[in-house]
Design an enzyme around this catalytic site. Sequence first.
Site, PDB file in Angstrom:
ATOM      1  N   HIS A  34       0.837  -1.213   0.000  1.00 18.29           N
ATOM      2  CA  HIS A  34       0.000   0.000   0.000  1.00 18.29           C
ATOM      3  C   HIS A  34       0.864   1.252   0.000  1.00 18.29           C
ATOM      4  CE1 HIS A  34       0.457  -0.542   4.488  1.00 18.29           C
ATOM      5  NE2 HIS A  34       0.554   0.774   4.467  1.00 18.29           N
ATOM      6  N   GLU A  87      -3.690   4.021   2.116  1.00 14.65           N
ATOM      7  CA  GLU A  87      -3.842   4.352   3.538  1.00 14.65           C
ATOM      8  C   GLU A  87      -3.838   5.863   3.666  1.00 14.65           C
ATOM      9  OE1 GLU A  87      -0.471   3.110   5.941  1.00 14.65           O
ATOM     10  OE2 GLU A  87      -1.603   3.312   7.804  1.00 14.65           O
TER      11      GLU A  87
HETATM   12 CO    CO Z   1       1.143   1.876   6.234  1.00 11.45          CO
END
Ligand code: CO
Length: 134
Positions: A79, A130
């Site tokens: 991510h 995120e």
């Molecule tokens: Co992270």
Amino acid sequence: MIGRLNHVAIAVSDLTSASALYRNALGARVTAPMALPEHGVTVVFVELPNSKIELLEPLGAASPIAAFLAKNPSGGMHHICYEVDDILDASARLKAGGARVLGDGTPKIGAHGKPVLFLHPKDFNGTLIELEQV
Ligand code: CO
């Protein structure tokens, strides 16, 4: 709405050897491992002059990165994390636009002691995103 790139995360099956690789082969500064049971991972951060790399190792049987590592046994990019000023406002705007916030949609406290949430990769070009409030 989003600000700086906070970190890029790489899932690994062996945090000790991944840390040694960054420390020795790439000459990077790597933090000590930190267990995050609520997130099902143990993390270290590779500290770069302009950002960080987060190395993630599964922690516990229900780790959210276990399936990813089963598909990518040698590890892989997991991510990217962008900074936001107000995570509740960001979450509300994204949901209003139809984006899916993972889990129950409530921010959790992340590896830096700050609220984070994750956005569904299918809504963002196949990339798990995120958001971290800074
Ligand atoms: Co992270």
